[in-house]
Scaffold this motif. Structure first.
Motif, PDB file in Angstrom:
ATOM      1  N   LEU A 105       5.160  25.755  52.769  1.00  0.00           N
ATOM      2  CA  LEU A 105       6.269  26.114  51.891  1.00  0.00           C
ATOM      3  C   LEU A 105       6.361  25.174  50.705  1.00  0.00           C
ATOM      4  CD1 LEU A 105       9.342  27.169  54.015  1.00  0.00           C
ATOM      5  CD2 LEU A 105       8.110  28.458  52.275  1.00  0.00           C
ATOM      6  N   ARG A 106       6.146  23.876  50.989  1.00  0.00           N
ATOM      7  CA  ARG A 106       6.267  22.889  49.927  1.00  0.00           C
ATOM      8  C   ARG A 106       5.239  23.148  48.815  1.00  0.00           C
ATOM      9  NH1 ARG A 106       6.031  17.636  52.669  1.00  0.00           N
ATOM     10  NH2 ARG A 106       7.812  18.459  53.776  1.00  0.00           N
ATOM     11  N   PHE A 107       4.030  23.592  49.252  1.00  0.00           N
ATOM     12  CA  PHE A 107       2.980  23.832  48.244  1.00  0.00           C
ATOM     13  C   PHE A 107       2.867  25.312  47.913  1.00  0.00           C
ATOM     14  CE2 PHE A 107       1.852  19.850  50.319  1.00  0.00           C
ATOM     15  CZ  PHE A 107       1.914  19.029  49.214  1.00  0.00           C
ATOM     16  N   PHE A 108       3.986  25.974  47.966  1.00  0.00           N
ATOM     17  CA  PHE A 108       4.063  27.405  47.691  1.00  0.00           C
ATOM     18  C   PHE A 108       3.434  27.713  46.342  1.00  0.00           C
ATOM     19  CE2 PHE A 108       6.482  31.413  47.409  1.00  0.00           C
ATOM     20  CZ  PHE A 108       6.364  31.814  48.727  1.00  0.00           C
ATOM     21  N   ASP A 109       2.617  28.726  46.295  1.00  0.00           N
ATOM     22  CA  ASP A 109       1.992  29.193  45.058  1.00  0.00           C
ATOM     23  C   ASP A 109       3.084  29.534  44.034  1.00  0.00           C
ATOM     24  OD1 ASP A 109       0.884  30.711  43.094  1.00  0.00           O
ATOM     25  OD2 ASP A 109      -0.233  32.036  44.442  1.00  0.00           O
ATOM     26  N   PRO A 110       3.060  28.871  42.872  1.00  0.00           N
ATOM     27  CA  PRO A 110       4.137  29.093  41.899  1.00  0.00           C
ATOM     28  C   PRO A 110       4.242  30.544  41.419  1.00  0.00           C
ATOM     29  CG  PRO A 110       2.464  27.564  41.027  1.00  0.00           C
ATOM     30  CD  PRO A 110       2.099  27.862  42.440  1.00  0.00           C
ATOM     31  N   GLN A 111       3.094  31.221  41.410  1.00  0.00           N
ATOM     32  CA  GLN A 111       3.130  32.622  40.979  1.00  0.00           C
ATOM     33  C   GLN A 111       3.874  33.483  41.996  1.00  0.00           C
ATOM     34  OE1 GLN A 111      -0.903  33.414  39.825  1.00  0.00           O
ATOM     35  NE2 GLN A 111      -0.283  35.156  38.574  1.00  0.00           N
ATOM     36  N   MET A 112       3.616  33.145  43.286  1.00  0.00           N
ATOM     37  CA  MET A 112       4.313  33.874  44.343  1.00  0.00           C
ATOM     38  C   MET A 112       5.800  33.538  44.304  1.00  0.00           C
ATOM     39  SD  MET A 112       2.100  34.052  47.816  1.00  0.00           S
ATOM     40  CE  MET A 112       3.413  34.352  48.970  1.00  0.00           C
ATOM     41  N   GLN A 113       6.057  32.274  44.049  1.00  0.00           N
ATOM     42  CA  GLN A 113       7.445  31.813  43.939  1.00  0.00           C
ATOM     43  C   GLN A 113       8.175  32.619  42.859  1.00  0.00           C
ATOM     44  OE1 GLN A 113       8.864  28.460  45.466  1.00  0.00           O
ATOM     45  NE2 GLN A 113      10.419  30.043  45.216  1.00  0.00           N
ATOM     46  N   ALA A 114       7.504  32.817  41.748  1.00  0.00           N
ATOM     47  CA  ALA A 114       8.107  33.568  40.642  1.00  0.00           C
ATOM     48  C   ALA A 114       8.380  35.014  41.052  1.00  0.00           C
ATOM     49  CB  ALA A 114       7.192  33.526  39.422  1.00  0.00           C
ATOM     50  N   ALA A 115       7.416  35.586  41.784  1.00  0.00           N
ATOM     51  CA  ALA A 115       7.586  36.973  42.224  1.00  0.00           C
ATOM     52  C   ALA A 115       8.772  37.085  43.178  1.00  0.00           C
ATOM     53  CB  ALA A 115       6.315  37.461  42.902  1.00  0.00           C
ATOM     54  N   VAL A 116       8.914  36.081  44.057  1.00  0.00           N
ATOM     55  CA  VAL A 116      10.009  36.096  45.025  1.00  0.00           C
ATOM     56  C   VAL A 116      11.354  35.986  44.298  1.00  0.00           C
ATOM     57  CG1 VAL A 116      11.118  34.799  46.884  1.00  0.00           C
ATOM     58  CG2 VAL A 116       8.667  35.274  46.989  1.00  0.00           C
ATOM     59  N   SER A 117      11.454  35.089  43.318  1.00  0.00           N
ATOM     60  CA  SER A 117      12.746  34.973  42.623  1.00  0.00           C
ATOM     61  C   SER A 117      13.025  36.192  41.759  1.00  0.00           C
ATOM     62  CB  SER A 117      12.864  33.693  41.787  1.00  0.00           C
ATOM     63  OG  SER A 117      11.653  33.044  41.651  1.00  0.00           O
ATOM     64  N   GLU A 118      11.978  36.793  41.243  1.00  0.00           N
ATOM     65  CA  GLU A 118      12.134  38.024  40.464  1.00  0.00           C
ATOM     66  C   GLU A 118      12.717  39.142  41.340  1.00  0.00           C
ATOM     67  OE1 GLU A 118      10.584  39.518  37.388  1.00  0.00           O
ATOM     68  OE2 GLU A 118      10.874  41.579  38.082  1.00  0.00           O
ATOM     69  N   ARG A 119      12.194  39.230  42.564  1.00  0.00           N
ATOM     70  CA  ARG A 119      12.712  40.235  43.494  1.00  0.00           C
ATOM     71  C   ARG A 119      14.166  39.957  43.846  1.00  0.00           C
ATOM     72  NH1 ARG A 119       9.131  43.530  46.126  1.00  0.00           N
ATOM     73  NH2 ARG A 119      10.509  43.831  47.908  1.00  0.00           N
ATOM     74  N   ALA A 120      14.446  38.674  44.087  1.00  0.00           N
ATOM     75  CA  ALA A 120      15.817  38.289  44.451  1.00  0.00           C
ATOM     76  C   ALA A 120      16.776  38.633  43.316  1.00  0.00           C
ATOM     77  CB  ALA A 120      15.877  36.802  44.779  1.00  0.00           C
ATOM     78  N   ALA A 121      16.327  38.398  42.085  1.00  0.00           N
ATOM     79  CA  ALA A 121      17.179  38.693  40.923  1.00  0.00           C
ATOM     80  C   ALA A 121      17.408  40.196  40.808  1.00  0.00           C
ATOM     81  CB  ALA A 121      16.521  38.154  39.656  1.00  0.00           C
ATOM     82  N   LEU A 122      16.338  40.959  41.029  1.00  0.00           N
ATOM     83  CA  LEU A 122      16.442  42.412  40.929  1.00  0.00           C
ATOM     84  C   LEU A 122      17.378  42.956  42.007  1.00  0.00           C
ATOM     85  CD1 LEU A 122      15.148  44.389  38.952  1.00  0.00           C
ATOM     86  CD2 LEU A 122      13.419  44.895  40.676  1.00  0.00           C
ATOM     87  N   GLU A 123      17.270  42.345  43.194  1.00  0.00           N
ATOM     88  CA  GLU A 123      18.135  42.771  44.297  1.00  0.00           C
ATOM     89  C   GLU A 123      19.605  42.492  43.972  1.00  0.00           C
ATOM     90  OE1 GLU A 123      17.072  41.124  48.183  1.00  0.00           O
ATOM     91  OE2 GLU A 123      19.185  41.368  48.742  1.00  0.00           O
ATOM     92  N   ALA A 124      19.876  41.307  43.413  1.00  0.00           N
ATOM     93  CA  ALA A 124      21.251  40.975  43.027  1.00  0.00           C
ATOM     94  C   ALA A 124      21.742  41.938  41.946  1.00  0.00           C
ATOM     95  CB  ALA A 124      21.327  39.531  42.535  1.00  0.00           C
TER      96      ALA A 124
END
Ligand code: C2E
Ligand code: MG
Ligand code: MG
Ligand code: MG
Length: 279
Positions: free
Chosen positions: A10-29
């Protein structure tokens, strides 16, 4: 040990994946807020049977304040994952029934059926049948003009529960279509047990039906299968006159597609129906 590795990962999470995850979270909100703000809208695509528009398929659109219309192909899967689909599905059911009720008093529009797409999670919820009945009762819509579009995968999840729900709604007159047919894994024995009205040939087979012999065989087989089970067969995604003619020649009963019209806002849909009916 495995836990520690998990934390490191988790600590070395791929930043691109991280971006996709926050993008999804934002879209969900945004979707959650958009539901409350009335940003969903139903569009209607005509279904043509022997040259006449006999029904409409309700297709949801999300008018995002900054991003414009977002396709259901993008936000329905997200809503499925987050559970928001239950609220989206309920909104769609209520809105489609309200539209059906509004059309019912009209001599031409009152003849139309309205088809609603149902998501797997929505269908398997214990409250699904009461939700449909409530939407019908609240609007005063005629259950016999309501069609529910289900997909093969969802029906295989819990066969007995599925059949029980379908039989219950059929008892009120609600009809069922099997959407995207041919892309899933229905067994024939199982198909026979389902109280269906209609099979919809998936648009992926219609697209190349004139040039790909495999697709032509699949389309013909679905028509033969549906017909032998006493079902109507509807082709989706018909874009050319040649595709329409091929399907008709091969016994397909009805079609939808850009050849006649894309999904339209209610007012434009009504105008099209009335124009074609010569009203
Ligand atoms: P679907 O139910 O199979 O709907 C057919 C899709 O094909 C729609 O895309 C429609 O706009 C599109 N289409 C219609 N005619 C043509 C054509 O001639 N050519 C091509 N290429 N496409 C055509 P849409 O509206 O983007 O919806 C995509 C999917 O999202 C739907 O597939 C359905 O599975 C889902 N969906 C849409 N509305 C709802 C809804 O209210 N609830 C749920 N649960 N799912 C929905
Ligand atoms: Mg559909
Ligand atoms: Mg479909
Ligand atoms: Mg499809």
């Amino acid at each position: 040990e495995a836990k520690a590795a998990g934390r490191d990962t988790l600590r070395f999470f791929d930043p691109q994946m991280q971006a996709a995850v926050s993008e999804r979270a934002a879209l969900e909100a945004d979707l959650r807020a958009g539901l409350d703000a009335g940003q969903l809208e139903l569009f209607y695509q005509p279904k043509v049977d022997q040259g006449r528009i006999t029904g409409a398929e309700a297709l949801v659109r999300w008018r995002h304040p900054d991003r414009g219309f977002i396709s259901p192909a993008e936000f329905i899967p997200l809503a499925e994952e987050s559970g928001l689909i239950l609220r989206v599905g309920e909104w769609v059911m209520r809105s489609a029934c309200a539209q059906l009720a509004q059309w019912s008093a009209h001599p031409v529009l009152g003849e139309l059926t309205v088809a609603v797409n149902v998501s797997p999670r929505q269908f398997h919820e214990g409250s699904f049948v009461p939700q449909v009945l409530e939407a019908l009762a609240a609007s005063g819509a005629d259950a016999r003009r309501l069609r529910l579009e289900l997909t093969e995968g969802m029906l295989l999840q819990d066969v007995e529960d599925t059949i029980a729900k379908m039989v219950q709604l059929r008892g009120y007159g609600v009809g069922f279509s099997l959407d995207d047919f041919g892309t899933g894994y229905s067994s024939l024995a199982y198909l026979k047990r389902l109280p269906l009205h209609e099979l919809k040939i998936d648009k992926s087979f219609v697209r190349d039906v004139l040039t790909d012999p495999n697709d032509a065989v699949i389309a013909r087989t679905i028509v033969a299968l549906g017909t032998s089970l006493g079902l109507r067969v509807v082709a989706e995604g018909v874009e050319t006159e040649a595709q329409r003619a091929f399907l008709e020649r091969n016994g397909c009963h009805a079609w939808q597609g850009y050849l006649l019209s894309p999904p339209l806002q209610a007012a434009a849909f009504e105008a099209l129906v009335l124009k074609r009916a010569g009203v």
